[in-house]
Design a protein around this motif. Structure first.
Motif, PDB file in Angstrom:
ATOM      1  N   VAL A 129       1.083  -1.020   0.164  1.00 20.90           N
ATOM      2  CA  VAL A 129      -0.066   0.121  -0.169  1.00 20.90           C
ATOM      3  C   VAL A 129       0.917   1.255  -0.090  1.00 20.90           C
ATOM      4  CG1 VAL A 129      -1.981   1.355   1.300  1.00 20.90           C
ATOM      5  CG2 VAL A 129      -1.797  -1.278   1.372  1.00 20.90           C
ATOM      6  N   GLN A 130       0.675   2.136  -0.982  1.00 21.36           N
ATOM      7  CA  GLN A 130       1.689   3.132  -1.292  1.00 21.36           C
ATOM      8  C   GLN A 130       1.146   4.287  -0.152  1.00 21.36           C
ATOM      9  OE1 GLN A 130       1.930   4.103  -5.218  1.00 21.36           O
ATOM     10  NE2 GLN A 130       2.965   2.162  -5.648  1.00 21.36           N
ATOM     11  N   LYS A 131       2.136   5.079   0.066  1.00 21.23           N
ATOM     12  CA  LYS A 131       1.906   6.224   1.115  1.00 21.23           C
ATOM     13  C   LYS A 131       1.385   7.247   0.386  1.00 21.23           C
ATOM     14  CE  LYS A 131       5.643   4.989   4.368  1.00 21.23           C
ATOM     15  NZ  LYS A 131       6.633   5.604   5.077  1.00 21.23           N
ATOM     16  N   GLU A 132       1.685   7.533  -0.977  1.00 19.47           N
ATOM     17  CA  GLU A 132       1.082   8.844  -1.469  1.00 19.47           C
ATOM     18  C   GLU A 132      -0.430   8.678  -1.738  1.00 19.47           C
ATOM     19  OE1 GLU A 132       5.398   8.282  -2.303  1.00 19.47           O
ATOM     20  OE2 GLU A 132       3.680   7.066  -2.678  1.00 19.47           O
ATOM     21  N   LYS A 133      -1.113   9.824  -1.656  1.00 19.96           N
ATOM     22  CA  LYS A 133      -2.333   9.754  -2.108  1.00 19.96           C
ATOM     23  C   LYS A 133      -2.593  10.923  -3.299  1.00 19.96           C
ATOM     24  CE  LYS A 133      -4.066   8.397   2.471  1.00 19.96           C
ATOM     25  NZ  LYS A 133      -5.074   9.097   3.606  1.00 19.96           N
ATOM     26  N   PHE A 134      -3.680  10.675  -3.919  1.00 17.36           N
ATOM     27  CA  PHE A 134      -3.997  11.800  -5.121  1.00 17.36           C
ATOM     28  C   PHE A 134      -5.446  11.964  -5.095  1.00 17.36           C
ATOM     29  CE2 PHE A 134      -3.560   7.589  -6.983  1.00 17.36           C
ATOM     30  CZ  PHE A 134      -4.728   7.289  -7.780  1.00 17.36           C
TER      31      PHE A 134
END
Length: 394
Positions: free
Chosen positions: A263-268
């Motif tokens: 699960v990647q930390k970055e959000k968009f």
């Protein structure tokens, strides 16, 4: 109840109870009409279940020599085949294997007629009624310039010199539907009759094949109208009607179980008509490109158990496969809780057109194949490894 925590992912799981439900529906159509239904293997070729399917259906239909061999070997009932063009080196074997051979043109029929007749095959001709309600052109057999089936104008031009060419044609076949209800079939039949009625009425015509694309086992499918359509054609033209569904056999019977790898930390933010939603990317051990190609090809968004549309629940994720293809995206889904690596996800309706289309692009391994039934519980039918990848290449 399937315990998905026991599944080593990725894996396809087929529930026999759900498959039997579909087969009972199809068998009831045959019982009420005396039509014959055969499994279209291009949609579902899990031959470990052919003995079960063969208890309900009349046989299989194939799109190639290999599918014909599979159906003959593993189900052993009626074996049908259609190909846009047959290969000379394969046709002798096809004629031995198959009961019905459907030709795509008069030219193809004339080329192979003697071989087919000597093998006591029932020969048919695929017709193109030039009418379909398939919105996606890649799946539309009646699109402009279609290579599938012969139009009435071309047929009549071919027969100008010698109408007796049809003396050994015993059936007509059309396949112009895709995931559709019986009201579409009713409209299709009007166009088939409008163009081909005089050929349907020929005394040598013994059968008419309605092809596939009939979503007979879908909850909202109008079975009574299907029965009306079948009986109408059989009684009017004194023929045996065949149907060859693939998807309807396995519809809603299978699952693809996957594990969250990262699960990647970055959000968009994704903007839509409702304002938008915040997304986190997550990588799975399954792939749209490799394990469910129709997600990209159709395209469509498969359902995940215990998820909602993006932005509906508190946490939204965009699931991507573990290949290097930037577009290997399965879709956006929301959940009540934050996902973590190691969690399992269950994609629904993954038996048809997923198992038959999967591949090993990027060296991604093929999912295992599992069956669930009340007697044996959950068990593995087939596992794949490095050799399955390697031996496809050289």
């Amino acid at each position: 109840m399937i315990d998905y925590s026991r599944v080593k992912t990725p894996a396809y799981v087929v529930d026999e109870n759900l498959l039997i439900r579909n087969l009972e529906i199809l068998k009831s159509v045959m019982d009420r009409t005396s039509c014959k239904i055969v499994l279209a293997q291009k949609g579902f070729s899990m031959f470990s279940l052919y003995p079960l399917i063969g208890k309900y259906l009349c046989g299989t239909t194939a799109s190639s020599l290999y599918e014909a061999k599979l159906g003959k070997e593993e189900m052993g009932k009626e074996t049908h085949i259609f190909s846009p063009a047959y290969k000379e080196k394969e046709f002798d074997e096809i004629a031995i294997l198959c009961d019905h051979i459907v030709f795509n043109s008069i030219e193809q029929f004339m080329k192979y007629r003697n071989i087919a007749l000597q093998a006591n095959c029932s020969c048919g001709l695929r017709i193109n009624p030039q009418y379909a309600e398939v919105p996606n052109e890649i799946y539309n057999p009646c699109c402009v310039g279609s290579r599938l089936g012969i139009t009435v104008d071309v047929l009549e031009e071919e027969l100008k010199c010698d109408f007796s060419i049809l003396d050994n044609i015993e059936g007509l076949h059309f396949h112009v539907m895709c995931e559709q209800n019986s009201d579409t079939l009713e409209r299709v039949l009007k166009h088939v009759e409008e163009k081909f009625a005089k050929y349907l009425a020929l005394p040598q015509i013994k059968w008419v094949n309605f092809g596939g694309g009939h979503h007979i086992t879908r909850q909202d499918y109008d079975i009574e109208l299907l029965i009306k359509c079948i009986n109408y054609i059989q009684k009017k033209y004194y023929v045996q009607v065949y149907l060859e569904p693939g998807e309807a056999v396995a519809l809603n019977t299978g699952f693809l179980v996957a594990t969250v790898l990262s699960v990647q930390k970055e959000k968009f933010t994704v903007h839509n008509e409702n304002g938008g939603y915040e997304v986190t990317s997550a990588i799975l051990d399954t792939s749209a490109a490799c394990h469910m190609p129709d997600v990209l090809e159709m395209p469509y968004r498969p359902i995940i158990i215990n998820s909602e549309m993006p932005g509906v629940l508190a946490y939204t994720y965009r699931f991507g496969g573990n290949t290097c293809l930037a577009g290997d995206i399965i879709g956006d889904y929301s959940f009540h809780h934050q996902l973590k690596a190691g969690e399992k996800l269950v994609f629904t309706d993954m038996a048809h057109y997923s198992m038959v289309k999967n591949n090993t692009f990027n060296g991604i391994g093929l999912p295992s194949i599992m069956i669930y039934n009340d007697k044996d519980g959950l068990y593995t039918v087939k596992e794949f490894g490095y050799q399955d990848f390697k031996e496809r290449l050289s």
